[in-house]
Design a protein around this motif. Structure first.
Motif, PDB file in Angstrom:
ATOM      1  N   ASP A   1       0.826  -1.206   0.000  1.00 40.19           N
ATOM      2  CA  ASP A   1       0.000   0.000   0.000  1.00 40.19           C
ATOM      3  C   ASP A   1       0.863   1.260   0.000  1.00 40.19           C
ATOM      4  OD1 ASP A   1      -2.257  -1.547   0.034  1.00 40.19           O
ATOM      5  OD2 ASP A   1      -2.616  -1.348   2.197  1.00 40.19           O
ATOM      6  N   ILE A   2       1.962   1.215   0.760  1.00 36.16           N
ATOM      7  CA  ILE A   2       2.810   2.403   0.916  1.00 36.16           C
ATOM      8  C   ILE A   2       3.698   2.647  -0.304  1.00 36.16           C
ATOM      9  CG2 ILE A   2       4.779   3.330   2.241  1.00 36.16           C
ATOM     10  CD1 ILE A   2       3.465   2.004   4.732  1.00 36.16           C
ATOM     11  N   THR A   3       4.247   1.565  -0.859  1.00 33.34           N
ATOM     12  CA  THR A   3       5.221   1.729  -1.945  1.00 33.34           C
ATOM     13  C   THR A   3       4.631   1.497  -3.331  1.00 33.34           C
ATOM     14  OG1 THR A   3       5.914  -0.605  -1.915  1.00 33.34           O
ATOM     15  CG2 THR A   3       7.020   0.913  -0.376  1.00 33.34           C
ATOM     16  N   GLY A   4       3.470   0.834  -3.395  1.00 38.40           N
ATOM     17  CA  GLY A   4       2.879   0.515  -4.689  1.00 38.40           C
ATOM     18  C   GLY A   4       3.527  -0.665  -5.377  1.00 38.40           C
ATOM     19  N   ALA A   5       4.423  -1.355  -4.674  1.00 40.63           N
ATOM     20  CA  ALA A   5       5.134  -2.507  -5.251  1.00 40.63           C
ATOM     21  C   ALA A   5       4.943  -3.729  -4.358  1.00 40.63           C
ATOM     22  CB  ALA A   5       6.626  -2.193  -5.405  1.00 40.63           C
ATOM     23  N   ALA A   6       5.208  -4.900  -4.917  1.00 35.99           N
ATOM     24  CA  ALA A   6       5.090  -6.150  -4.165  1.00 35.99           C
ATOM     25  C   ALA A   6       6.339  -6.389  -3.320  1.00 35.99           C
ATOM     26  CB  ALA A   6       4.885  -7.317  -5.128  1.00 35.99           C
ATOM     27  N   TRP A   7       6.134  -6.945  -2.137  1.00 34.39           N
ATOM     28  CA  TRP A   7       7.240  -7.251  -1.217  1.00 34.39           C
ATOM     29  C   TRP A   7       7.141  -8.701  -0.757  1.00 34.39           C
ATOM     30  CZ3 TRP A   7      10.788  -3.731   1.491  1.00 34.39           C
ATOM     31  CH2 TRP A   7      10.784  -2.432   0.964  1.00 34.39           C
ATOM     32  N   ILE A   8       8.287  -9.224  -0.328  1.00 37.17           N
ATOM     33  CA  ILE A   8       8.361 -10.561   0.270  1.00 37.17           C
ATOM     34  C   ILE A   8       8.725 -10.385   1.745  1.00 37.17           C
ATOM     35  CG2 ILE A   8       9.579 -12.775   0.299  1.00 37.17           C
ATOM     36  CD1 ILE A   8      10.120 -12.344  -2.704  1.00 37.17           C
ATOM     37  N   THR A   9       7.958 -11.006   2.628  1.00 36.10           N
ATOM     38  CA  THR A   9       8.275 -10.966   4.061  1.00 36.10           C
ATOM     39  C   THR A   9       8.624 -12.373   4.526  1.00 36.10           C
ATOM     40  OG1 THR A   9       5.903 -11.149   4.577  1.00 36.10           O
ATOM     41  CG2 THR A   9       6.873  -8.933   4.593  1.00 36.10           C
ATOM     42  N   ASN A  10       9.744 -12.480   5.207  1.00 37.48           N
ATOM     43  CA  ASN A  10      10.251 -13.780   5.640  1.00 37.48           C
ATOM     44  C   ASN A  10      10.516 -13.771   7.138  1.00 37.48           C
ATOM     45  OD1 ASN A  10      11.554 -16.395   5.547  1.00 37.48           O
ATOM     46  ND2 ASN A  10      13.510 -15.299   5.651  1.00 37.48           N
ATOM     47  N   ILE A  11       9.899 -14.716   7.861  1.00 33.87           N
ATOM     48  CA  ILE A  11      10.105 -14.826   9.314  1.00 33.87           C
ATOM     49  C   ILE A  11      11.485 -15.428   9.562  1.00 33.87           C
ATOM     50  CG2 ILE A  11       9.320 -15.933  11.440  1.00 33.87           C
ATOM     51  CD1 ILE A  11       6.483 -15.893  10.241  1.00 33.87           C
ATOM     52  N   GLN A  12      12.401 -14.599  10.082  1.00 32.45           N
ATOM     53  CA  GLN A  12      13.755 -15.078  10.377  1.00 32.45           C
ATOM     54  C   GLN A  12      13.820 -15.817  11.709  1.00 32.45           C
ATOM     55  OE1 GLN A  12      16.316 -11.583  10.240  1.00 32.45           O
ATOM     56  NE2 GLN A  12      16.949 -12.062   8.155  1.00 32.45           N
ATOM     57  N   HIS A  13      13.116 -15.274  12.711  1.00 34.02           N
ATOM     58  CA  HIS A  13      13.269 -15.819  14.061  1.00 34.02           C
ATOM     59  C   HIS A  13      12.141 -15.311  14.946  1.00 34.02           C
ATOM     60  CE1 HIS A  13      15.333 -17.289  17.647  1.00 34.02           C
ATOM     61  NE2 HIS A  13      15.235 -16.091  18.191  1.00 34.02           N
ATOM     62  N   ILE A  14      11.749 -16.117  15.917  1.00 31.34           N
ATOM     63  CA  ILE A  14      10.813 -15.696  16.958  1.00 31.34           C
ATOM     64  C   ILE A  14      11.507 -15.893  18.301  1.00 31.34           C
ATOM     65  CG2 ILE A  14       8.554 -16.043  18.022  1.00 31.34           C
ATOM     66  CD1 ILE A  14       7.642 -17.321  15.366  1.00 31.34           C
ATOM     67  N   GLU A  15      11.696 -14.799  19.026  1.00 32.24           N
ATOM     68  CA  GLU A  15      12.422 -14.834  20.303  1.00 32.24           C
ATOM     69  C   GLU A  15      11.469 -14.658  21.477  1.00 32.24           C
ATOM     70  OE1 GLU A  15      15.873 -14.847  22.879  1.00 32.24           O
ATOM     71  OE2 GLU A  15      15.554 -15.436  20.780  1.00 32.24           O
ATOM     72  N   HIS A  16      11.533 -15.586  22.437  1.00 28.38           N
ATOM     73  CA  HIS A  16      10.754 -15.448  23.667  1.00 28.38           C
ATOM     74  C   HIS A  16      11.579 -14.658  24.670  1.00 28.38           C
ATOM     75  CE1 HIS A  16       9.319 -16.794  27.704  1.00 28.38           C
ATOM     76  NE2 HIS A  16       8.163 -16.531  27.134  1.00 28.38           N
ATOM     77  N   VAL A  17      11.056 -13.495  25.100  1.00 27.40           N
ATOM     78  CA  VAL A  17      11.793 -12.637  26.019  1.00 27.40           C
ATOM     79  C   VAL A  17      11.478 -12.982  27.472  1.00 27.40           C
ATOM     80  CG1 VAL A  17      12.249 -10.242  26.724  1.00 27.40           C
ATOM     81  CG2 VAL A  17      11.853 -10.793  24.300  1.00 27.40           C
ATOM     82  N   LYS A  18      10.187 -12.999  27.814  1.00 27.53           N
ATOM     83  CA  LYS A  18       9.795 -13.319  29.188  1.00 27.53           C
ATOM     84  C   LYS A  18       8.299 -13.576  29.232  1.00 27.53           C
ATOM     85  CE  LYS A  18       9.470  -8.374  30.291  1.00 27.53           C
ATOM     86  NZ  LYS A  18       9.990  -7.282  31.107  1.00 27.53           N
ATOM     87  N   SER A  19       7.852 -14.111  30.359  1.00 28.08           N
ATOM     88  CA  SER A  19       6.430 -14.389  30.572  1.00 28.08           C
ATOM     89  C   SER A  19       5.892 -13.444  31.636  1.00 28.08           C
ATOM     90  CB  SER A  19       6.227 -15.834  31.022  1.00 28.08           C
ATOM     91  OG  SER A  19       6.745 -16.729  30.066  1.00 28.08           O
ATOM     92  N   TYR A  20       4.727 -12.874  31.383  1.00 23.88           N
ATOM     93  CA  TYR A  20       4.075 -12.018  32.374  1.00 23.88           C
ATOM     94  C   TYR A  20       3.097 -12.819  33.211  1.00 23.88           C
ATOM     95  CZ  TYR A  20       5.949  -7.868  30.103  1.00 23.88           C
ATOM     96  OH  TYR A  20       6.789  -6.914  29.605  1.00 23.88           O
ATOM     97  N   ALA A  21       2.595 -13.890  32.644  1.00 21.88           N
ATOM     98  CA  ALA A  21       1.620 -14.753  33.304  1.00 21.88           C
ATOM     99  C   ALA A  21       1.669 -16.084  32.559  1.00 21.88           C
ATOM    100  CB  ALA A  21       0.226 -14.131  33.228  1.00 21.88           C
ATOM    101  N   PRO A  22       1.008 -17.124  33.082  1.00 25.11           N
ATOM    102  CA  PRO A  22       1.049 -18.414  32.391  1.00 25.11           C
ATOM    103  C   PRO A  22       0.600 -18.353  30.937  1.00 25.11           C
ATOM    104  CG  PRO A  22       0.161 -18.692  34.589  1.00 25.11           C
ATOM    105  CD  PRO A  22       0.312 -17.221  34.375  1.00 25.11           C
ATOM    106  N   HIS A  23      -0.203 -17.363  30.585  1.00 25.54           N
ATOM    107  CA  HIS A  23      -0.730 -17.320  29.221  1.00 25.54           C
ATOM    108  C   HIS A  23      -0.244 -16.121  28.415  1.00 25.54           C
ATOM    109  CE1 HIS A  23      -3.317 -20.158  31.174  1.00 25.54           C
ATOM    110  NE2 HIS A  23      -3.900 -19.220  31.886  1.00 25.54           N
ATOM    111  N   VAL A  24       0.572 -15.251  29.001  1.00 26.84           N
ATOM    112  CA  VAL A  24       0.986 -14.022  28.322  1.00 26.84           C
ATOM    113  C   VAL A  24       2.505 -13.999  28.186  1.00 26.84           C
ATOM    114  CG1 VAL A  24       0.887 -11.510  28.299  1.00 26.84           C
ATOM    115  CG2 VAL A  24      -0.989 -12.813  29.319  1.00 26.84           C
ATOM    116  N   HIS A  25       2.972 -13.929  26.937  1.00 25.73           N
ATOM    117  CA  HIS A  25       4.404 -13.980  26.675  1.00 25.73           C
ATOM    118  C   HIS A  25       4.848 -12.799  25.826  1.00 25.73           C
ATOM    119  CE1 HIS A  25       4.275 -18.059  28.240  1.00 25.73           C
ATOM    120  NE2 HIS A  25       3.299 -18.324  27.401  1.00 25.73           N
TER     121      HIS A  25
END
Length: 404
Positions: free
Chosen positions: A369-393
Motif C-alpha cells: 500500500d505504501i510503496t505501490g510494489a510487491a514485497w516478500i516478508t520472511n520470518i527469520q526468528h521468533i524470540e521469547h523474552v519473558k512471561s508475564y503470566a502463564p498465558h501471556v508472553h
C-alpha cells in the motif's frame, strides 16, 4: 572437587549457552551466573548433569567460534531469590530491634508488610508499593535509615503506581536521600535516569544482549520507541550500527537518552527525534527498525514500513505480548524445539507462530500500500523474552522485508 561446577563461557555467547543448558535441564536454577573480570561468565551446572555434558555439541549449538570449559567456582552463586531472602532476614532483625527501642512489639503482620522484592540501582533501592503500608511505621523514628542499612543502600524510594499519562511515568517518592538520578550498568553500557520520572526495564536484559550480538556494521537503524536507550545503546555500542535514529516522545526519557549517548561515547552516531513517531518526517533510510513497545507496537507498523529502504528493504524487530488462549502449565519449549501437542490444543510455540504468520501478511500488505510494489516478508526468528503470566508472553519477531 570442591566448589560449584560451572560452564565458563565468553560474555558475548553467555545468553545462548544459558538457553542451551536450560533446554537440556543442566542449568542450576537455584544459583546465579557470575561475571568475571576477564569478560567471561560462569553458568552454574547441576552436579548430576556434569558427566553428561558434551562441550563440543554445546559449541556447535551456539557458534563455531564459541568458547566453553568446565570450571569449579569457589565463590557463592546464590540465586536472586536466596539473596533476597537473606536480605529480608537481616532487615527483619534490624526492624525488630528498632521497634523495641521505640517501645513497640513485633507482630507477625509486620513481617508480612516487609518488601518481598525490590529494584536496586547502584546505592538506591526502589521499593514496591505493597510494603510498609501499616500505620505503625509512620510512628517509628529513623525507619528509612534502618531499612536502608538492612538492604545495603544509601538511598530509598518507593513506587506507588504507573501513571496513565501515555509515557508510563512512575509515581515514585524519595524516602531517603534527595538526588533521584541513578546509574544502571548492563553489558558494559551505562544507563542514567531519574528514577522518579523514568522506568528501567530490567526484564529485557536477554533481548538487549541478543541485540548486542547483531552485526550492524554499515547499517542505519531506527529505534521507534527508544526510551532512555534500552536498545539504541546496544545497537551503537556493541552491534556497531553506522547510525541510529532514536525516536521518543517522553521529554524526561529524552533527557536521559541524550545523557546516556554522551556517557557511552556514541552521541555522534545518533540522531534523537523527540515527539510522536507517527509524525516522523524521514523515510526510505532504514536497514533495520526496532519496534520495542509492549503490549503492542502495532501503531508503529506503518511508520516502520515507510522507513525501510525502498530498493533493498531490511529487517523489522517487532515486539508483542502474545496471549495463549488455553491453560498451559508446561514449561515453555525452546523456540527451536519440535512442535509439541498438549491435550490436542495448540502449544505456546504454535500460537506465537500463528501471530507471526499473520503479522508477516499484514506487513506485506502495508508495504504494498505504501510503496505501490510487491514485497516478500520472511520470518527469520521468533524470540521469547519473558512471561508475564502463564498465558501471556513477550516475544520478538525478526521479520525480513525485501522488495519483490
Amino acid at each position: 572437587m570442591d566448589g560449584v561446577p560451572c560452564l565458563r563461557v565468553s560474555q558475548c555467547h553467555a545468553q545462548k549457552f544459558r538457553k542451551c543448558l536450560q533446554s537440556i535441564g543442566a542449568l542450576d536454577m537455584n544459583s546465579c551466573l557470575l561475571k568475571n573480570s576477564d569478560e567471561t561468565v560462569l553458568l552454574p551446572i547441576i552436579p548430576s548433569c556434569l558427566t553428561q555434558l558434551d562441550l563440543q555439541s554445546l559449541r556447535s549449538m551456539v557458534a563455531s567460534d564459541s568458547f566453553c570449559e568446565i570450571f569449579w567456582s569457589q565463590s557463592p552463586l546464590l540465586s536472586k531469590k536466596r539473596r533476597e531472602r537473606s536480605g529480608r532476614n537481616k532487615l527483619e532483625k534490624i526492624l525488630q530491634e528498632l521497634l523495641e527501642r521505640n517501645g513497640k512489639r513485633w507482630l507477625e503482620e509486620l513481617k508480612a508488610d516487609l518488601p518481598h522484592s525490590f529494584q536496586r540501582h547502584g546505592d538506591l533501592i526502589l521499593l514496591g508499593e505493597n510494603c510498609f503500608s501499616l500505620p505503625i511505621w509512620k510512628k517509628i523514628d529513623q525507619l528509612w535509615s534502618s531499612v536502608a542499612k538492612g538492604l545495603g543502600a544509601q538511598r530509598l524510594a518507593k513506587i506507588s503506581r504507573i501513571t496513565s499519562d501515555g509515557f508510563r511515568s512512575p509515581m515514585v517518592t524519595m524516602l531517603l536521600g534527595e538526588n533521584s538520578w541513578v546509574q544502571h550498568v548492563d553489558n558494559k553500557i551505562r544507563y542514567e535516569f531519574d528514577v522518579t520520572k523514568c522506568m528501567f526495564s530490567a526484564g529485557n536484559i536477554t533481548e538487549k544482549l541478543r541485540v548486542a550480538g547483531f552485526d550492524c556494521k554499515g547499517e542505519t537503524v531506527v529505534d521507534l520507541y527508544a526510551g532512555i536507550g534500552y536498545f539504541t545503546l546496544p545497537y551503537l555500542v556493541h552491534a556497531g550500527a553506522h547510525h541510529v535514529h532514536a525516536c521518543e516522545w517522553n521529554p524526561d526519557a529524552v533527557e536521559a537518552l541524550k545523557k546516556n549517548l554522551v556517557l557511552n561515547g556514541v552521541s555522534d552516531r545518533c540522531t534523537v527525534h523527540q515527539g510522536d513517531n507517527r509524525q516522523l518526517q524521514i523515510c526510505d533510510i532504514a536497514d533495520r527498525v526496532n519496534l520495542g513497545l509492549i503490549p503492542s507496537s502495532e501503531d508503529g507498523w506503518p511508520v516502520a514500513c515507510r522507513l525501510l529502504k525502498r530498493v533493498t528493504g531490511g529487517v523489522l524487530h517487532i515486539h508483542q505480548n502474545v496471549t495463549s488462549p488455553f491453560p498451559n502449565t508446561a514449561t515453555i519449549p525452546a523456540i527451536d524445539d519440535a512442535t509439541q501437542r498438549i491435550s490436542g490444543k495448540r502449544t505456546d510455540r504454535e500460537v506465537w507462530q500463528a501471530w507471526a504468520d499473520d503479522t508477516a501478511n499484514r506487513i506485506r500488505s502495508l508495504l504494498k500500500d505504501i510503496t505501490g510494489a510487491a514485497w516478500i516478508t520472511n520470518i527469520q526468528h521468533i524470540e521469547h523474552v519473558k512471561s508475564y503470566a502463564p498465558h501471556v508472553h513477550h516475544i520478538v519477531l525478526d521479520l525480513e522485508c525485501r522488495p519483490s
